[in-house]
Design an enzyme around this catalytic site. Sequence first.
Site, PDB file in Angstrom:
ATOM      1  N   HIS A 257       0.995  -1.234   0.112  1.00  0.00           N
ATOM      2  CA  HIS A 257       0.146   0.133  -0.076  1.00  0.00           C
ATOM      3  C   HIS A 257       0.732   1.349  -0.114  1.00  0.00           C
ATOM      4  O   HIS A 257       1.902   1.244   0.751  1.00  0.00           O
ATOM      5  CB  HIS A 257      -0.871  -0.031   1.238  1.00  0.00           C
ATOM      6  CG  HIS A 257      -1.907   0.780   1.125  1.00  0.00           C
ATOM      7  ND1 HIS A 257      -1.892   2.144   1.179  1.00  0.00           N
ATOM      8  CD2 HIS A 257      -3.407   0.497   0.746  1.00  0.00           C
ATOM      9  CE1 HIS A 257      -3.273   2.832   0.887  1.00  0.00           C
ATOM     10  NE2 HIS A 257      -4.173   1.834   0.717  1.00  0.00           N
ATOM     11  N   GLU A 311      -7.641  -5.010   0.281  1.00  0.00           N
ATOM     12  CA  GLU A 311      -8.351  -5.778  -0.630  1.00  0.00           C
ATOM     13  C   GLU A 311      -8.469  -7.334  -0.371  1.00  0.00           C
ATOM     14  O   GLU A 311      -9.310  -8.060  -1.047  1.00  0.00           O
ATOM     15  CB  GLU A 311      -7.516  -5.387  -2.312  1.00  0.00           C
ATOM     16  CG  GLU A 311      -7.632  -4.188  -2.482  1.00  0.00           C
ATOM     17  CD  GLU A 311      -8.969  -3.713  -3.254  1.00  0.00           C
ATOM     18  OE1 GLU A 311     -10.018  -3.820  -2.497  1.00  0.00           O
ATOM     19  OE2 GLU A 311      -8.883  -2.583  -3.710  1.00  0.00           O
TER      20      GLU A 311
HETATM   21  N1  ACO Z   1       3.654  -7.856  -4.702  1.00  0.00           N
HETATM   22  C1  ACO Z   1       4.852  -7.898  -4.992  1.00  0.00           C
HETATM   23  N2  ACO Z   1       5.762  -6.956  -4.945  1.00  0.00           N
HETATM   24  C2  ACO Z   1       5.005  -5.521  -4.635  1.00  0.00           C
HETATM   25  C3  ACO Z   1       3.819  -5.586  -4.277  1.00  0.00           C
HETATM   26  C4  ACO Z   1       2.952  -6.703  -4.281  1.00  0.00           C
HETATM   27  N3  ACO Z   1       1.671  -6.779  -3.818  1.00  0.00           N
HETATM   28  N4  ACO Z   1       3.619  -4.423  -3.984  1.00  0.00           N
HETATM   29  C5  ACO Z   1       4.635  -3.594  -4.064  1.00  0.00           C
HETATM   30  N5  ACO Z   1       5.739  -4.521  -4.624  1.00  0.00           N
HETATM   31  C6  ACO Z   1       6.972  -4.320  -4.928  1.00  0.00           C
HETATM   32  C7  ACO Z   1       7.082  -3.646  -6.310  1.00  0.00           C
HETATM   33  O1  ACO Z   1       7.476  -4.434  -7.162  1.00  0.00           O
HETATM   34  C8  ACO Z   1       8.383  -2.763  -5.948  1.00  0.00           C
HETATM   35  O2  ACO Z   1       9.341  -3.388  -6.100  1.00  0.00           O
HETATM   36  P1  ACO Z   1      10.838  -2.967  -6.889  1.00  0.00           P
HETATM   37  O3  ACO Z   1      11.085  -1.566  -6.508  1.00  0.00           O
HETATM   38  O4  ACO Z   1      11.753  -3.933  -6.595  1.00  0.00           O
HETATM   39  O5  ACO Z   1      10.242  -2.816  -8.134  1.00  0.00           O
HETATM   40  C9  ACO Z   1       8.349  -2.030  -4.400  1.00  0.00           C
HETATM   41  O6  ACO Z   1       7.585  -3.163  -3.847  1.00  0.00           O
HETATM   42  C10 ACO Z   1       7.328  -0.690  -4.382  1.00  0.00           C
HETATM   43  O7  ACO Z   1       6.249  -0.899  -5.027  1.00  0.00           O
HETATM   44  P2  ACO Z   1       5.617   0.393  -5.630  1.00  0.00           P
HETATM   45  O8  ACO Z   1       4.793   0.044  -6.842  1.00  0.00           O
HETATM   46  O9  ACO Z   1       6.551   1.489  -5.565  1.00  0.00           O
HETATM   47  O10 ACO Z   1       4.758   0.666  -4.611  1.00  0.00           O
HETATM   48  P3  ACO Z   1       3.552   1.816  -4.766  1.00  0.00           P
HETATM   49  O11 ACO Z   1       3.426   2.440  -3.316  1.00  0.00           O
HETATM   50  O12 ACO Z   1       3.382   2.642  -5.875  1.00  0.00           O
HETATM   51  O13 ACO Z   1       2.288   0.540  -4.688  1.00  0.00           O
HETATM   52  C11 ACO Z   1       0.493  -0.696  -4.652  1.00  0.00           C
HETATM   53  C12 ACO Z   1       1.240   0.495  -3.863  1.00  0.00           C
HETATM   54  C13 ACO Z   1       0.014  -0.103  -6.038  1.00  0.00           C
HETATM   55  C14 ACO Z   1      -0.788  -0.961  -3.833  1.00  0.00           C
HETATM   56  C15 ACO Z   1       1.205  -1.843  -4.719  1.00  0.00           C
HETATM   57  O14 ACO Z   1       1.695  -2.320  -3.351  1.00  0.00           O
HETATM   58  C16 ACO Z   1       0.475  -2.956  -5.586  1.00  0.00           C
HETATM   59  O15 ACO Z   1       0.574  -3.019  -6.862  1.00  0.00           O
HETATM   60  N6  ACO Z   1      -0.292  -4.097  -5.031  1.00  0.00           N
HETATM   61  C17 ACO Z   1      -0.808  -5.117  -5.386  1.00  0.00           C
HETATM   62  C18 ACO Z   1      -2.310  -4.658  -5.944  1.00  0.00           C
HETATM   63  C19 ACO Z   1      -3.244  -4.383  -4.978  1.00  0.00           C
HETATM   64  O16 ACO Z   1      -3.203  -5.169  -3.710  1.00  0.00           O
HETATM   65  N7  ACO Z   1      -4.038  -3.194  -4.977  1.00  0.00           N
HETATM   66  C20 ACO Z   1      -4.797  -2.684  -4.118  1.00  0.00           C
HETATM   67  C21 ACO Z   1      -4.512  -1.564  -3.255  1.00  0.00           C
HETATM   68  S1  ACO Z   1      -5.583  -1.164  -1.990  1.00  0.00           S
HETATM   69  C22 ACO Z   1      -6.412  -0.063  -2.566  1.00  0.00           C
HETATM   70  O17 ACO Z   1      -6.260   0.824  -3.565  1.00  0.00           O
HETATM   71  C23 ACO Z   1      -7.896   0.427  -1.921  1.00  0.00           C
END
Ligand code: ACO
Length: 377
Positions: A257, A311
């Site tokens: 998140h 989620e």
């Molecule tokens: N699984 C695996 N790796 C992850 C995940 C995940 N769920 N979430 C983040 N990471 C990793 C990314 O690959 C990244 O790694 P890297 O730098 O080596 O490439 C690092 O963690 C940071 O990720 P970001 O995308 O920069 O984090 P951000 O704050 O932008 O993203 C987000 C948050 C979009 C929710 C992300 O965690 C994600 O995609 N999660 C999965 C989808 C999800 O659960 N969405 C619902 C969100 S809750 C809501 O909006 C109500």
Amino acid sequence: MAEGTRAKPGLEDVVAGESAITLVAGETGGLAYRGFDIAELARSAPYEGVVHLLLYGESPEPEALRATREALGARRELPLALRRAADALPAELPPLDALRSLLSAMSGRAFAYPPTPDQGLELVAKAPALLARTVRRRRGEPPVASDRALGHVANYLYLLTGHRPAERQVRALETYFILLADHGMNASTFALRVVLSTNADLLSGAVAAIAALKGPLHGGAPSKVSDMLDAVGTAGEAQAWVDAALARRERLMGFGHRAYKTEDPRARLLKGVAATTADPARFALAEEVERVALLALARARPGQRLYTNVEFWGAVVLEAAGLERELFTPTFALARTAGWSAHALEQAADNRLIRPDVAYTGPEVGRRWKGGEATGA
Ligand code: ACO
């Protein structure tokens, strides 16, 4: 903006405004609407009370709560023009797209700028009826008329199924609605506030918000959580499945998140709901996938502080409430209409056009045109 100035990708950590609605404490895992801890609201408040709290800024006394309930109940009926609009949409349109289209169709003088609490009530009240009508049509079932005796969430389930839902099922979904009602400057709320800042109306903002909610990085994840649980299959296969997904650099849906660097408090509360309402085998599978995923994420993405988000357990609760997967994100949108309305009111009360700068990275100015000749007019 001066050349060479660096942008903040994703506006991460940028404070884009002030709000008195919702506190998201990302480091400690806290969440409160207008000073009420989310756990207190989940335990004690009806969704209609939370709608009142968000729209009017105060928790309602019993008389005010009755009035809000009645106002919502009275606004559920869809006028003929909206029923016709709902019935004219292509039946194959996914429910979230149908809801977005029907909010556009609802536009008119009653929703003229500036937004009002009454407009918020109208949006909150009618959105479930619009969604349920298109869903039933998609299933080839006749529409069901709202039941004024039922609360907001119970009536939503009734509109979908035509049956009066069980009390336990209603309270589980109502807790989901309360926990999802608002969440600070998330992507959909920001989109709505940008639209409202141009002095556009509440429904235009809500349409933009639903568009932003569609993607899996925001509201589109819960059905993918259910797909993931199906793909894992059994608790014994969770470890291998998660390791393989991370090795392919895939994201595990329902984890991570932008705001929370610890467990999302909504996830914990929804896990409690799932524990008492979900099929025990499904709950056990989800619990094992969560356990394995948290360990694997800590190992594979050290320092990223990736925890369970709303989620993950939200999906299990929605499954237990009997909702089809294609209704997960639209149901999130229904819950969030309250927060979107509150943010529209707050934006309009002290508005300034939201128009950020951008750091230009294109070619130097002064290039010679070598393309086709100007045709003149
Ligand atoms: N699984 C695996 N790796 C992850 C995940 C995940 N769920 N979430 C983040 N990471 C990793 C990314 O690959 C990244 O790694 P890297 O730098 O080596 O490439 C690092 O963690 C940071 O990720 P970001 O995308 O920069 O984090 P951000 O704050 O932008 O993203 C987000 C948050 C979009 C929710 C992300 O965690 C994600 O995609 N999660 C999965 C989808 C999800 O659960 N969405 C619902 C969100 S809750 C809501 O909006 C109500």
